[in-house]
Design an enzyme around this catalytic site. Structure first.
Site, PDB file in Angstrom:
ATOM      1  N   VAL A   1      70.715  36.146  59.996  1.00  0.00           N
ATOM      2  CA  VAL A   1      71.900  36.988  60.162  1.00  0.00           C
ATOM      3  C   VAL A   1      72.162  37.116  61.652  1.00  0.00           C
ATOM      4  O   VAL A   1      71.265  37.452  62.429  1.00  0.00           O
ATOM      5  CB  VAL A   1      71.714  38.377  59.528  1.00  0.00           C
ATOM      6  N   CYS A   2      73.390  36.820  62.021  1.00  0.00           N
ATOM      7  CA  CYS A   2      73.729  36.792  63.436  1.00  0.00           C
ATOM      8  C   CYS A   2      75.127  37.352  63.639  1.00  0.00           C
ATOM      9  O   CYS A   2      75.772  37.788  62.711  1.00  0.00           O
ATOM     10  CB  CYS A   2      73.672  35.364  63.934  1.00  0.00           C
ATOM     11  N   SER A   3      75.555  37.280  64.865  1.00  0.00           N
ATOM     12  CA  SER A   3      76.939  37.636  65.158  1.00  0.00           C
ATOM     13  C   SER A   3      77.731  36.355  65.371  1.00  0.00           C
ATOM     14  O   SER A   3      78.612  36.290  66.208  1.00  0.00           O
ATOM     15  CB  SER A   3      77.011  38.558  66.382  1.00  0.00           C
ATOM     16  N   ALA A   4      77.370  35.320  64.609  1.00  0.00           N
ATOM     17  CA  ALA A   4      78.028  34.006  64.615  1.00  0.00           C
ATOM     18  C   ALA A   4      78.000  33.341  65.983  1.00  0.00           C
ATOM     19  O   ALA A   4      78.934  32.679  66.388  1.00  0.00           O
ATOM     20  CB  ALA A   4      79.458  34.116  64.098  1.00  0.00           C
TER      21      ALA A   4
ATOM     22  N   MET B   1      74.558  33.218  58.935  1.00  0.00           N
ATOM     23  CA  MET B   1      75.813  33.836  58.502  1.00  0.00           C
ATOM     24  C   MET B   1      75.897  35.245  59.054  1.00  0.00           C
ATOM     25  O   MET B   1      74.875  35.857  59.375  1.00  0.00           O
ATOM     26  CB  MET B   1      75.912  33.858  56.974  1.00  0.00           C
TER      27      MET B   1
END
Length: 101
Positions: free
Chosen positions: A6-9, A36
């Site tokens: 999980v990221c900030s894209a 994502m």
């Protein structure tokens, strides 16, 4: 093993995904690694083994744990040093350790 980062894209997460896939391939193991944003996680909660959270969005940890509650999903923040240096093998090790607990 199915792993979601999980990221900030960001660009660094896509590099880490590639390195984790390469590390898994070198070990002869099957690993489905994807990145994502947290907003898309709900659609995958029942089809993932480990969720690793980028250090830059560690504040989402409680929300993410709530989203996967009721599923057999391990959740943790990615080791900051391994993330910053894009050490795919180290982050893969983190995921494997989480799942074996």
């Amino acid at each position: 093993m199915r792993i979601i980062l999980v990221c900030s894209a960001g660009m660094s997460t896509s590099i880490l995904v590639r390195k984790m896939r390469n590390a898994a391939e070198e070990r002869g193991m099957e690993a489905d690694v994807n990145a994502m944003p947290e907003s898309e996680l709900h659609a995958h909660a029942g089809n993932v083994d480990v969720v690793l959270i980028g250090p830059q969005v560690r504040y989402l940890e409680d929300q993410i744990k709530e989203k996967v509650k009721g599923y057999d999903v391990a959740v943790a923040v990615i080791d900051q040093m391994a993330y910053g240096m894009a050490r795919g093998e180290k982050v893969l090790d983190q995921a494997l350790e989480l799942k074996s607990e």
